[in-house]
Enzyme design. Structure first.
Site, PDB file in Angstrom:
ATOM      1  CE  LYS A 140      49.700  35.680  34.143  1.00  0.00           C
ATOM      2  NZ  LYS A 140      48.655  36.631  34.066  1.00  0.00           N
ATOM      3  CE  LYS A 174      55.491  43.967  30.550  1.00  0.00           C
ATOM      4  NZ  LYS A 174      55.232  44.144  29.118  1.00  0.00           N
ATOM      5  CG  ASP A 227      45.221  38.284  33.363  1.00  0.00           C
ATOM      6  OD1 ASP A 227      45.960  37.295  33.175  1.00  0.00           O
ATOM      7  OD2 ASP A 227      45.040  39.167  32.506  1.00  0.00           O
ATOM      8  CG  HIS A 232      51.811  40.937  35.381  1.00  0.00           C
ATOM      9  ND1 HIS A 232      52.741  39.924  35.438  1.00  0.00           N
ATOM     10  CD2 HIS A 232      50.888  40.541  34.475  1.00  0.00           C
ATOM     11  CE1 HIS A 232      52.395  38.971  34.580  1.00  0.00           C
ATOM     12  NE2 HIS A 232      51.269  39.320  33.992  1.00  0.00           N
ATOM     13  CE  LYS A 332      43.013  41.126  29.534  1.00  0.00           C
ATOM     14  NZ  LYS A 332      44.356  41.422  29.016  1.00  0.00           N
TER      15      LYS A 332
HETATM   16  C1  BG6 Z   1      49.506  38.653  30.831  1.00  0.00           C
HETATM   17  C2  BG6 Z   1      48.025  38.661  31.036  1.00  0.00           C
HETATM   18  O1  BG6 Z   1      50.131  38.046  31.935  1.00  0.00           O
HETATM   19  O2  BG6 Z   1      49.968  39.982  30.701  1.00  0.00           O
HETATM   20  C3  BG6 Z   1      47.348  39.348  29.870  1.00  0.00           C
HETATM   21  O3  BG6 Z   1      47.546  37.339  31.156  1.00  0.00           O
HETATM   22  C4  BG6 Z   1      47.926  40.717  29.636  1.00  0.00           C
HETATM   23  O4  BG6 Z   1      45.949  39.439  30.113  1.00  0.00           O
HETATM   24  C5  BG6 Z   1      49.450  40.661  29.581  1.00  0.00           C
HETATM   25  O5  BG6 Z   1      47.407  41.229  28.429  1.00  0.00           O
HETATM   26  C6  BG6 Z   1      50.029  42.067  29.537  1.00  0.00           C
HETATM   27  O6  BG6 Z   1      51.407  42.021  29.360  1.00  0.00           O
HETATM   28  P1  BG6 Z   1      52.099  42.608  28.063  1.00  0.00           P
HETATM   29  O7  BG6 Z   1      53.556  42.408  28.305  1.00  0.00           O
HETATM   30  O8  BG6 Z   1      51.574  41.825  26.910  1.00  0.00           O
HETATM   31  O9  BG6 Z   1      51.691  44.045  27.996  1.00  0.00           O
END
Ligand code: BG6
Length: 473
Positions: A140, A174, A227, A232, A332
């Site tokens: 992505k 995950k 994002d 996700h 965030k």
């Molecule tokens: C990424 C985003 O895909 O996923 C980030 O671009 C984010 O902004 C991250 O922090 C979170 O995933 P993880 O696995 O690092 O908690």
């Protein structure tokens, strides 16, 4: 045979993704005995094989705790380098190296180059081989709205078949994401309650205390909805809400996933404020450190309207979920790192032991992976009072090996297992759902929330009467 150990070609081998994530994951798989494939790094940089190895080992020393010099000596024999541009001319030497071996091409490239790279590979004959498989891996963002996602799909499909394409949404690697379906479909007691008759709402939260981390170039034009939510969190939603497939095959799984995404009610342009909330972090302190607001981050426009928090309420118009809201939110610079998929059951009839008694089933992802079930029990003593108890189990035993999402997904690519990779129609349905919100958010402003808080107060307006967002831990 070479077919068992396909070549693994990284396009963009000199970039950050390869350096920080990909090579460390490959090396950890190697340490665990799962990686035997030769790696060909490909990039425009005019490097020798040794320069490439120096760069790789530098990253491994930094990012792999278990790094061992001895194992590196063996591992580096798998590494090769080829410099070149993404044009057909530039890719020809790569095509000669690959010959007719089985091969996987990982596009560790800026998304604007995905189409060009995929077509370039096809133009020099690398997308097909009479005797061995060819796979393409992309990560992505898959477009920035529905239209660009469709354009990307068309570009990839020129020269590549859908079943050769592996789209990485690392959340699907995950453990909790993988466990949602397993847990749902192996425990009989859940089968009969997994619907609108028994479930009241579902809340999916992914809160991060991190800020922009220097990613302004990408993030300024992305924002939290693109994002995190479109991909996700939408995947977590899908796994929670989908109907069970009857066989474990990639196509059956993806068909069922797409089906529930299709059932998500379109958000009307004039109803976006009832279905979506955005926020942006301002300055704040967590007691230890004080941070600047998003607009004061280096390189961010002082009047940026990019959202760093997004929340969505989804309604699913099918028989299973009619009337059950699904809430998704991610931000965030939130109070803490906290993530979960929380399923709230309806209350039991009032009158016997108190009103409003409800169970929760919670798949916790952060700060630790565990499964919690909130139940009610009699409070010991002389009266029939109730109190909540939490039946809780950590997901992993301390002695069990922990693989990163990348390791899980790379292994799946090697094995040709397409189950954990979203199909193009899943991606596009997800864009279809968020597109009206993106359009509405081209104007107006996000609500500013203090850094290290629970996010904008506006998120509460998504909640049905009598429901509230869960606390962040
Ligand atoms: C990424 C985003 O895909 O996923 C980030 O671009 C984010 O902004 C991250 O922090 C979170 O995933 P993880 O696995 O690092 O908690």
């Amino acid at each position: 045979s070479r077919d068992q150990h396909p070549l693994f070609v990284i396009l963009g081998a000199s970039g950050d993704l390869a350096y920080r994530l990909l090579m460390p994951a490959i090396y950890r798989l190697y340490l665990a005995g799962h990686w035997h494939s030769p790696v060909i790094g490909f990039a425009p940089d005019d490097w020798s094989g040794d320069q490439y190895k120096d760069r790789v080992v530098d990253g491994l020393r930094q990012f792999v705790e278990e790094f061992s010099e001895d194992r590196w000596t063996e591992f580096q024999q798998l590494l090769h380098y080829q410099s070149g541009e993404l044009s057909p001319d530039g890719l020809k030497p790569l095509a000669q190296k690959v010959g007719d071996s089985a091969a996987i091409f990982y596009l560790a490239l800026p998304p604007a180059l995905f189409g060009q790279a995929a077509q370039g590979l096809a133009a020099v004959g690398l997308s097909k081989s009479a005797s061995a498989f060819r796979r393409l891996v992309v990560e992505k963002p898959f477009g920035h709205d529905l239209q660009s996602a469709q354009a990307l799909r068309e570009a990839l499909h020129q020269g590549w078949q859908e079943d050769q394409i592996y789209r990485i949404d690392h959340f699907l690697g995950k453990e909790t994401a993988q466990n949602i379906l397993v847990f749902r479909l192996t425990n009989r007691f859940l089968a009969s309650i997994w619907d609108a008759e028994h479930i009241r709402s579902v809340q999916i939260t992914y809160a991060e205390s991190l800020g922009l981390e220097g990613r302004w170039r990408y993030y300024e034009s992305a924002g939290a909805l693109r994002d995190m939510l479109q991909n996700h969190l939408m995947q977590l939603f899908t796994l929670t809400a989908m109907d069970p497939p009857s066989v474990w095959s990639a196509d059956a799984l993806h068909n069922h996933k797409v089906e529930v995404l299709r059932a998500v009610r379109p958000i009307a342009a004039d109803a976006v404020d009832h279905a979506a909330v955005r926020g942006q972090y301002g300055p704040g302190s967590d007691g230890h450190r004080t941070v600047v607001g998003y607009r004061d981050e280096p390189h961010v426009a002082p009047d940026s309207r990019t959202e760093t928090f997004a929340a969505l309420k989804l309604n699913v118009d099918n028989w299973r979920w009619h009337g059950v809201p699904f809430y998704l939110r991610s931000g965030k610079r939130m109070q803490r790192d906290y993530a979960e998929v929380a399923v709230q059951l309806k209350e039991v009839p009032r009158g016997l032991f108190g009103a409003g008694l409800r169970n929760w089933l919670v798949f916790r992802m952060k700060p630790d992976e565990r499964i919690d079930m909130v139940v009610w029990a009699k409070e010991p003593g002389l009266t029939l009072k109730t109190r909540p108890r939490v039946l809780s189990t950590p997901y992993r035993r301390a002695s069990e090996m922990e693989y990163s999402a990348y390791e899980q997904l790379l292994l799946a690519v090697l094995q040709g297992d397409r189950t954990p990779f979203p199909r193009y129609d899943e991606v596009e349905e997800a864009w279809r759902i968020v597109d009206p919100v993106l359009a509405a958010w081209k104007t107006g402003q996000p609500e500013i929330y203090p850094a290290f808080s629970v996010g904008p107060s506006g998120q509460d307006r998504l909640m049905d009467p009598g429901t509230a967002w869960r606390r962040l831990g």
